[in-house]
Design a protein around this motif. Structure first.
Motif, mmCIF file in Angstrom:
data_model
loop_
_atom_site.group_PDB
_atom_site.id
_atom_site.type_symbol
_atom_site.label_atom_id
_atom_site.label_comp_id
_atom_site.label_asym_id
_atom_site.label_seq_id
_atom_site.Cartn_x
_atom_site.Cartn_y
_atom_site.Cartn_z
ATOM 1 N N VAL B 50 48.710 34.856 41.275
ATOM 2 C CA VAL B 50 49.034 36.180 40.744
ATOM 3 C C VAL B 50 49.861 36.051 39.456
ATOM 4 N N THR B 51 50.784 35.095 39.431
ATOM 5 C CA THR B 51 51.578 34.875 38.213
ATOM 6 C C THR B 51 50.680 34.483 37.049
ATOM 7 N N ASN B 52 49.700 33.614 37.318
ATOM 8 C CA ASN B 52 48.744 33.241 36.261
ATOM 9 C C ASN B 52 48.050 34.479 35.685
ATOM 10 N N ALA B 53 47.610 35.372 36.573
ATOM 11 C CA ALA B 53 46.921 36.582 36.107
ATOM 12 C C ALA B 53 47.858 37.441 35.259
ATOM 13 N N ILE B 54 49.108 37.551 35.705
ATOM 14 C CA ILE B 54 50.071 38.404 34.999
ATOM 15 C C ILE B 54 50.453 37.806 33.642
ATOM 16 N N VAL B 55 50.673 36.473 33.621
ATOM 17 C CA VAL B 55 51.146 35.829 32.383
ATOM 18 C C VAL B 55 49.995 35.602 31.399
ATOM 19 N N HIS B 56 48.857 35.102 31.922
ATOM 20 C CA HIS B 56 47.806 34.618 31.014
ATOM 21 C C HIS B 56 46.641 35.600 30.813
ATOM 22 N N ALA B 57 46.258 36.340 31.855
ATOM 23 C CA ALA B 57 45.059 37.184 31.729
ATOM 24 C C ALA B 57 45.308 38.373 30.816
ATOM 25 N N TYR B 58 46.527 38.904 30.900
ATOM 26 C CA TYR B 58 46.857 40.099 30.105
ATOM 27 C C TYR B 58 48.097 39.844 29.255
ATOM 28 N N GLU B 60 48.914 40.776 26.309
ATOM 29 C CA GLU B 60 49.399 41.868 25.436
ATOM 30 C C GLU B 60 49.468 43.217 26.138
ATOM 31 N N CYS B 61 48.991 43.297 27.373
ATOM 32 C CA CYS B 61 48.944 44.622 27.994
ATOM 33 C C CYS B 61 49.087 44.498 29.511
ATOM 34 N N ILE B 62 49.150 45.639 30.161
ATOM 35 C CA ILE B 62 49.158 45.670 31.622
ATOM 36 C C ILE B 62 47.726 45.927 32.084
ATOM 37 N N GLY B 63 47.217 45.060 32.935
ATOM 38 C CA GLY B 63 45.862 45.230 33.445
ATOM 39 C C GLY B 63 45.849 45.271 34.958
ATOM 40 N N ARG B 64 44.640 45.207 35.512
ATOM 41 C CA ARG B 64 44.499 45.251 36.967
ATOM 42 C C ARG B 64 44.400 43.831 37.543
ATOM 43 N N VAL B 65 45.014 43.637 38.680
ATOM 44 C CA VAL B 65 44.879 42.386 39.425
ATOM 45 C C VAL B 65 44.456 42.741 40.845
ATOM 46 N N GLN B 66 43.473 42.032 41.352
ATOM 47 C CA GLN B 66 43.021 42.297 42.721
ATOM 48 C C GLN B 66 43.275 41.081 43.610
ATOM 49 N N LEU B 67 43.882 41.336 44.751
ATOM 50 C CA LEU B 67 44.077 40.287 45.756
ATOM 51 C C LEU B 67 43.171 40.615 46.936
ATOM 52 N N ARG B 68 42.269 39.690 47.246
ATOM 53 C CA ARG B 68 41.406 39.889 48.413
ATOM 54 C C ARG B 68 41.733 38.821 49.442
ATOM 55 N N SER B 80 41.904 35.277 47.457
ATOM 56 C CA SER B 80 41.173 35.393 46.199
ATOM 57 C C SER B 80 41.924 36.321 45.248
ATOM 58 N N VAL B 81 42.188 35.838 44.045
ATOM 59 C CA VAL B 81 42.919 36.632 43.046
ATOM 60 C C VAL B 81 42.026 36.806 41.827
ATOM 61 N N LYS B 82 41.764 38.070 41.488
ATOM 62 C CA LYS B 82 40.813 38.378 40.429
ATOM 63 C C LYS B 82 41.462 39.240 39.350
ATOM 64 N N VAL B 133 40.235 33.255 41.045
ATOM 65 C CA VAL B 133 40.656 32.032 41.735
ATOM 66 C C VAL B 133 40.496 32.280 43.227
ATOM 67 N N THR B 134 39.724 31.418 43.891
ATOM 68 C CA THR B 134 39.513 31.580 45.329
ATOM 69 C C THR B 134 39.975 30.325 46.055
#
Lengths: 103, 146
Positions: B50-58, B60-68, B80-82, B133-134
């Motif tokens: 989840v930290t990877n998604a927050i730091v690297h995926a977005y 410049e902005c706030i986006g959506r992260v899904q945890l399954r 699974s973190v998408k 990431v699964t």
């Protein structure tokens, strides 16, 4: 208060507590920086006994703090590392770089 | 193999949600009666992803992260973190120990820790589209059962 410090004969013990993740790491780094700056310890002991969770963000905090201590001719050790945080540090082989004592 | 239970959670890519995500995963895993060590492994692996998604995926902005979270009959838990962020141009490099584009605040050990705390990790990423990431972890069967 996630950080309390005690200094004696230029040795500072910093007790960390709570969850050290990316969210908490920035503030923790700032507080450690300030404590080192104002007390100028020669040795820094990071006591992790109160840390209930830690991820790789904590590794970055430890490495950055250690670098700061080494740059000013000091040293750093990590003590009382609980099992979960210990597993994270071991997975990164940090005990080869920093003296660590595990609980 | 069909899951016997699953949940999907979606949240903003704000760092305050890192704690929420790993706690939610731990709560879901509780039905497997995990050991303290297994719970710690699950929380750590989810926190890293989840930290990877927050730091690297977005960046410049706030986006959506899904945890399954999915549970299978053989006591396997799938985490699974998408995200729908910038993606990873070189996934192999991203998984290497100490590699990071996050500067001094990051250690570059996220994937190493995810891999050592789970049984398998699959990384799928399309630059400009997002990353998934699964991870799978089989928990020890306990006599009490479910």
């Amino acid at each position: 208060m996630p950080l309390t410090c005690q200094t004696e004969l230029r040795s500072m013990t910093a007790r960390l507590s709570g969850e050290i993740d990316h969210h908490a790491a920035r503030r923790l780094m700032r507080e450690l920086d300030q404590a080192i700056e104002s007390r100028c310890p020669r040795t820094l002991v990071l006591d992790l006994e109160g840390v209930s969770f830690m991820d790789s963000s904590g590794i970055a905090v430890l490495l950055r703090t250690r670098r700061r201590m080494l740059e000013s001719g000091g040293s750093m050790e990590v003590v009382n590392v609980p099992p979960q945080a210990g597993k994270v540090l071991r997975a990164a082989n940090l005990q080869k770089i920093v003296p660590i004592s595990f609980l | 193999m069909k899951p016997i239970n699953q949940v999907k959670l979606e949240f903003d890519s704000r760092s305050a949600n890192e704690g929420f995500a790993r706690s939610a995963a731990a709560c879901f895993a509780a039905q497997l009666d995990p050991t303290l060590e297994e719970l710690g492994d699950i929380k750590t692996a989810v926190s890293e992803a989840v930290t990877n998604a927050i730091v690297h995926a977005y960046p410049e902005c706030i986006g959506r992260v899904q945890l399954r979270l999915r549970l299978f009959e053989d006591n396997t838990l799938e985490l699974s973190v998408k995200d729908w962020g910038v993606g990873i141009s070189d996934p192999r490099q991203a998984r290497e120990p100490l590699f990071t584009t996050g500067g001094a605040e990051r250690s570059g050990m996220g994937f190493t820790i995810m891999e050592s705390f789970t049984d398998s990790l699959r990384l799928r990423s399309t630059p400009g589209k997002g990353t998934t990431v699964t991870m799978r972890k089989r928990l020890a069967l306990r006599e009490r059962g479910r």
